[in-house]
Design an enzyme around this catalytic site. Structure first.
Site, PDB file in Angstrom:
ATOM      1  N   ASP A 103     -25.889  -2.270 -14.386  1.00 12.81           N
ATOM      2  CA  ASP A 103     -24.840  -1.949 -13.415  1.00 12.81           C
ATOM      3  C   ASP A 103     -25.379  -2.269 -12.028  1.00 12.81           C
ATOM      4  OD1 ASP A 103     -23.020  -0.721 -11.621  1.00 12.81           O
ATOM      5  OD2 ASP A 103     -22.377   0.662 -13.199  1.00 12.81           O
TER       6      ASP A 103
ATOM      7  N   ASP B 203     -10.725  -2.940 -28.235  1.00 14.40           N
ATOM      8  CA  ASP B 203      -9.523  -2.156 -27.889  1.00 14.40           C
ATOM      9  C   ASP B 203      -8.675  -2.926 -26.881  1.00 14.40           C
ATOM     10  OD1 ASP B 203      -7.913   0.262 -27.975  1.00 14.40           O
ATOM     11  OD2 ASP B 203      -8.676   0.740 -25.980  1.00 14.40           O
TER      12      ASP B 203
ATOM     13  N   GLU C 294      -2.280  -9.141 -24.033  1.00 16.21           N
ATOM     14  CA  GLU C 294      -1.771  -7.969 -24.764  1.00 16.21           C
ATOM     15  C   GLU C 294      -0.252  -7.921 -24.650  1.00 16.21           C
ATOM     16  OE1 GLU C 294      -3.837  -4.480 -23.370  1.00 16.21           O
ATOM     17  OE2 GLU C 294      -5.782  -5.371 -23.730  1.00 16.21           O
TER      18      GLU C 294
ATOM     19  N   ALA D 218     -12.979  -2.055 -22.464  1.00 16.76           N
ATOM     20  CA  ALA D 218     -12.792  -2.112 -20.999  1.00 16.76           C
ATOM     21  C   ALA D 218     -11.547  -2.956 -20.697  1.00 16.76           C
ATOM     22  CB  ALA D 218     -14.037  -2.667 -20.324  1.00 16.76           C
TER      23      ALA D 218
ATOM     24  N   HIS E 295      -5.371  -1.097 -27.525  1.00 16.18           N
ATOM     25  CA  HIS E 295      -5.544  -0.555 -26.173  1.00 16.18           C
ATOM     26  C   HIS E 295      -5.143   0.925 -26.115  1.00 16.18           C
ATOM     27  CE1 HIS E 295      -5.640  -1.699 -21.634  1.00 16.18           C
ATOM     28  NE2 HIS E 295      -6.070  -0.466 -21.832  1.00 16.18           N
ATOM     29  N   ILE E 296      -5.827   1.703 -26.959  1.00 11.66           N
ATOM     30  CA  ILE E 296      -5.507   3.132 -27.041  1.00 11.66           C
ATOM     31  C   ILE E 296      -6.677   4.002 -26.585  1.00 11.66           C
ATOM     32  CG2 ILE E 296      -3.615   3.099 -28.718  1.00 11.66           C
ATOM     33  CD1 ILE E 296      -7.015   3.874 -30.003  1.00 11.66           C
ATOM     34  N   GLY E 297      -7.584   3.406 -25.816  1.00 16.38           N
ATOM     35  CA  GLY E 297      -8.783   4.144 -25.397  1.00 16.38           C
ATOM     36  C   GLY E 297      -8.467   5.485 -24.756  1.00 16.38           C
TER      37      GLY E 297
ATOM     38  N   ILE F 286     -17.132   6.162 -17.755  1.00  7.12           N
ATOM     39  CA  ILE F 286     -17.089   6.026 -19.217  1.00  7.12           C
ATOM     40  C   ILE F 286     -18.478   5.732 -19.775  1.00  7.12           C
ATOM     41  CG2 ILE F 286     -16.116   4.707 -21.143  1.00  7.12           C
ATOM     42  CD1 ILE F 286     -13.615   4.238 -19.300  1.00  7.12           C
TER      43      ILE F 286
END
Ligand SMILES: NC(=O)c1ccc[n+]([C@@H]2O[C@H](COP(=O)([O-])OP(=O)(O)OC[C@H]3O[C@@H](n4cnc5c(N)ncnc54)[C@H](O)[C@@H]3O)[C@@H](O)[C@H]2O)c1
Length: 351
Positions: free
Chosen positions: A186, A271, A276, A246, A295-297, A167
């Site tokens: 990273d 998101d 949740e 994420a 949470h609709i990524g 991503i």
């Protein structure tokens, strides 16, 4: 396992696939039903105990896991279980250690939804920087105020990407096209993977203090839970924005609310959340400098199709006795136990 009358059997029973969601893409469902498999579904709101009971009652050969937690109890409840196929890439809802201990591969659908999440990430950044949701609400409620809120341009600013995987790598070029400079943190990536036009930071704190927008794209695990805490939020510029598409628990949500309320941080676009669905009492709901989606990524038609088909293909690979693609495995260490699995009858499946 043997084949008979178009159906697939393990011992005397038809292969059963339990999906912890009401549906997946039609074509993916047909890949299972077309082979005579018994396909069971569950509501997204099922509890881990509901799942464990269902697994004990139905003894599935495979589970396609959406968001319901798949705990050790559930994994132990189904002696025939041969694969857990995660619908998506974030496998933090699955007890990997318990699956590995039982020799059950846990597969993911790597890269199948990353474009959708990357696009939402950019959408959230733009919505926040131009307060799109606030203005939309203003108009609906009868206000026409063009001057009280001043937007900010993203162009010229620094985007700090935490986690430069599937991503993060898709977010970076879109942000660059807008005119942002991209920095990345990273720690797990080897040299040469991050492109030269992206500034690589070895220390997270350096990225946080340099960025105008920080976007999280690392997995939730023991190294990232609470990663963005009060101390690290304090390192961000007061004008900066945080985007989290994420996982919620990567951010200390109480510290975030406090930073947003005090003006210590300009805004957040979220998101994903610590809990949740977001509780009705969450203070995030009260803050004007927050943009939220539920949470609709990965929730686009294209992504749902790719993820569904890949999740089913991962199930079929294991049930057909093909070694799972290591790139799609959340627990590659399980391959050491493949011998055990094929002794259990996985390797002799007809196609
Ligand atoms: N909002 C949504 O609907 C949605 C959809 C898909 C994925 N996600 C989340 O996004 C995450 C990333 O997905 P992806 O497909 O890019 O995964 P990925 O595995 O391709 O990339 C994750 C990257 O994070 C890096 N990383 C690991 N630990 C880190 C740390 N401590 N600090 C910084 N980086 C670290 C890894 O090296 C890797 O490069 C998933 O784990 C999932 O939780 C959310």
């Amino acid at each position: 396992m043997h084949e008979g009358k178009g159906q697939f059997f393990y011992g005397a029973a038809v292969a059963t696939v339990l999906i912890t969601a009401p549906k997946i893409a039609d074509e993916a469902m047909e890949m299972l039903l077309g082979r005579g498999m018994r396909v069971l579904t569950m509501p997204l709101t099922a509890s881990p105990d509901d799942l464990a009971s269902r697994m004990a009652a139905e003894n599935p050969d495979a589970v396609i896991s959406r968001t319901v937690r798949v705990d050790a109890h559930a994994i132990m409840a189904a002696p025939r279980l041969k694969v857990i196929s995660k619908y998506g890439v974030g496998f933090d809802n699955i007890d990997i250690a318990a699956a590995t201990a039982r020799g059950v591969p846990v597969t993911v659908t790597r890269d199948a939804n990353s474009q959708s999440v990357a696009e939402l990430t950019i959408g959230l950044m733009l919505a926040l920087s131009r307060r799109v949701v606030t203005f939309d609400r203003d108009i609906r409620e009868g206000r026409w105020d063009r001057i009280s809120i001043m937007g900010v341009e993203l162009s010229g600013g620094v985007l700090g990407v935490v986690g430069f995987g599937a991503i993060g790598r898709r977010v970076a070029p879109i942000a660059r096209a807008i005119g942002m400079r991209v920095h990345a943190f990273d720690p797990l990536l080897p040299e040469g993977v991050i492109p030269e036009d992206v500034v690589r930071h070895r220390i997270l704190e350096d990225l946080l203090s340099a960025a105008d927008v920080v976007s999280l794209h690392c997995p939730l695990d023991s190294s990232t839970r609470g990663l963005i805490d009060a101390d690290r939020l304090a390192l961000m510029k007061p004008s900066a924005m945080l985007v989290n598409a994420a996982r919620g628990p990567i951010v200390d949500e109480r510290a975030l609310v406090s930073a947003l309320k005090s003006g210590r941080l300009a805004g957040a676009a979220l998101d994903t959340y610590a809990v949740e669905p977001l509780p009705a009492t969450s203070e995030l709901r009260m803050l004007g400098n927050v943009v939220m989606t539920p949470h609709i990524g990965g929730t686009t038609a294209q992504s749902a199709w790719r993820v569904s088909v890949r999740a089913v293909q991962n199930v079929l690979d294991v049930l057909d006795g093909r070694a799972p693609d290591p790139a799609q495995l959340a627990n590659p260490e399980v391959l050491a136990t493949t011998q055990t699995l094929s002794v259990a009858g996985r390797g002799d499946v007809g196609n």
